[in-house]
Design a protein around this motif. Structure first.
Motif, short mmCIF file in Angstrom:
data_model
loop_
_atom_site.label_atom_id
_atom_site.label_comp_id
_atom_site.label_asym_id
_atom_site.label_seq_id
_atom_site.Cartn_x
_atom_site.Cartn_y
_atom_site.Cartn_z
N MET A 1 -44.41 39.90 -6.73
CA MET A 1 -42.79 39.58 -6.86
C MET A 1 -41.90 41.19 -7.42
N ALA A 2 -41.88 41.57 -6.43
CA ALA A 2 -41.07 43.13 -6.67
C ALA A 2 -39.59 43.00 -6.11
N GLN B 1 -42.49 41.58 -10.66
CA GLN B 1 -41.91 40.96 -11.74
C GLN B 1 -43.45 40.60 -12.51
N GLY C 1 -42.49 50.59 -12.53
CA GLY C 1 -40.69 50.40 -13.04
C GLY C 1 -41.39 49.31 -14.93
N VAL C 2 -40.50 48.70 -15.12
CA VAL C 2 -40.83 48.76 -16.51
C VAL C 2 -41.63 47.51 -16.62
N GLY D 1 -38.30 52.45 -15.46
CA GLY D 1 -36.65 52.12 -14.57
C GLY D 1 -36.68 50.80 -14.35
N CYS D 2 -35.70 50.17 -14.00
CA CYS D 2 -35.66 48.95 -13.10
C CYS D 2 -34.49 49.22 -12.02
N PRO D 3 -34.86 49.70 -11.21
CA PRO D 3 -35.78 50.18 -10.71
C PRO D 3 -36.32 51.50 -11.10
S1 SF4 Z 1 -36.53 46.39 -9.88
FE1 SF4 Z 1 -36.80 45.93 -12.11
S2 SF4 Z 1 -37.88 43.87 -12.13
FE2 SF4 Z 1 -37.76 43.84 -10.20
S3 SF4 Z 1 -40.11 44.77 -9.83
FE3 SF4 Z 1 -39.02 46.50 -11.03
S4 SF4 Z 1 -39.22 46.74 -13.07
FE4 SF4 Z 1 -39.16 44.57 -12.16
#
Ligand code: SF4
Length: 361
Positions: A288-289, A322, A334-335, A346-348
């Motif tokens: 679920m990226a 996710q 990523g977080v 980072g998100c992203p």
């Molecule tokens: S962008 Fe943010 S919510 Fe989406 S996969 Fe990366 S860290 Fe998770």
């Protein structure tokens, strides 16, 4: 919009994303006078579809024209010249530019056939398209993608389409970097809308698109290119024409002081890596990226590969997405993957930050 601002939007619908970006400024106030000649310059380096990673998505062009016409701007020109050896008209035909011209009643100029003015900056004399120079308001629509000689291409390098073929050849003889910076002191777009929806991994002519699902808008091409470099895992200094353009006074590379605003957040979607991207994807474990997050990871892996650091990964796969929330793992990006032994926030996250984490392993 202030020169130190970058606005970002995520998604797949180029037209809807463009409309939201230009309404957020708003563009009509930036241009002002309704009789202004607005010149729009896409990236049509070769006759290729945007999905290949080479050229600007057509939804950006149509949304921009519709917005301009809805707000009373009737003097609109699309202008571009492909690279030496490619026919711009083939690129126009393949991507439906003649239909756009006829549907909206705008002008369409192949700058290879334009009149040119000889201009000099820092000792370099080049032939620049009159259409570009006569623009009352110039909108640059580059694609953020890799480049085999300059590492990456975005706002500053997209200006090469304003040159005669003779000057494009001179640029290669002169080593590309200083001439690109000098050209940007002679032609200065008022606005840059970056297509980072599926730019190519490492070549300007496409073939290995990286699904990124992102667009950006700003007025400082040096800042935007410096930011774009970090998204691809480079420091701005590595992309030589960026610091040269800064030294000329064209803008600032100071990403730390920039005001970066996200108009929305990326969403998880299905990832479909193709071509060379699939090879790098074998070192990842997406669940679920979001595309922008996964694209940063792919760019970081590409840089790691170029730096000879892939061996340290062994059989380890880097988690991203996710679906990893609340889980533990060895390496994550990523977080969502904050449960990883080795992780980057980072998100992203940017590819530059992911690369720094991978190089510390
Ligand atoms: S962008 Fe943010 S919510 Fe989406 S996969 Fe990366 S860290 Fe998770």
């Amino acid at each position: 919009m202030e020169s130190n601002e970058i606005r970002i939007i995520y998604g797949k619908d180029a037209a809807a994303m463009t409309t939201k970006l230009i309404e957020s400024i708003p563009l009509e106030d930036m241009i002002g006078d309704r009789s202004t000649q607005v010149v729009i310059k896409p990236n049509l380096v070769v006759p290729a579809k945007p999905e290949s990673g080479a050229t600007t998505h057509m939804g950006i062009i149509s949304a921009l024209i519709e917005y301009l016409q809805d707000h009373g701007f009737g003097n609109i020109t699309i202008a571009e010249g492909s690279w030496v050896g490619s026919n711009t008209e083939d690129a126009f035909r393949l991507n439906g530019y003649y239909k756009i011209r006829d549907k909206y009643g705008v002008k369409l100029v192949d700058t290879k056939k334009d009149r040119f003015r000889k201009l000099t900056y820092d000792g370099l004399t080049m032939e620049v398209s009159e259409t570009m120079l006569n623009a009352g308001f110039f909108i640059n629509l580059p694609v953020l993608k890799g480049h085999c000689q300059t590492l990456m291409t975005c706002c500053l390098k997209n200006m090469k389409g304003c040159l005669s073929d003779r000057s494009k050849r001179d640029f290669h003889r002169w080593g590309l970097m200083q001439p690109i910076a000098a050209l940007n002191m002679l032609v200065k777009p008022s606005l840059h809308i970056i297509d980072s929806i599926s730019g190519d991994l490492d070549f300007e002519e496409g073939g290995n698109p990286v699904e990124t699902d992102r667009m950006m808008i700003g007025t400082d091409p040096v800042l935007l290119d410096a930011y774009g470099a970090s998204l691809m895992g480079f420091s701005p200094e590595e992309v030589e024409y960026i610091p040269i353009a800064e030294s000329y006074g064209r803008g600032s590379m100071d990403i730390e002081s920039a005001k970066i605003t996200e108009l929305n957040k990326p969403e998880a979607g299905s990832i479909r890596p193709t071509g060379a991207v699939s090879r790098l994807a074998s070192h990842t474990a997406p669940d679920m990226a979001c595309s922008a997050c996964y694209a940063s990871l792919i760019h970081a892996l590409k840089r790691l590969e170029e730096n000879g650091g892939m061996r340290k990964l062994g059989n380890m796969k880097i988690a991203c997405g996710q679906g990893w929330k609340g889980k533990t793992m060895e390496i994550g990006s990523g977080v969502c993957c904050s449960g990883a032994k080795h992780s980057v926030k980072g998100c992203p996250p940017s590819a530059a930050d992911i690369l720094a984490m991978l190089e510390r392993l």
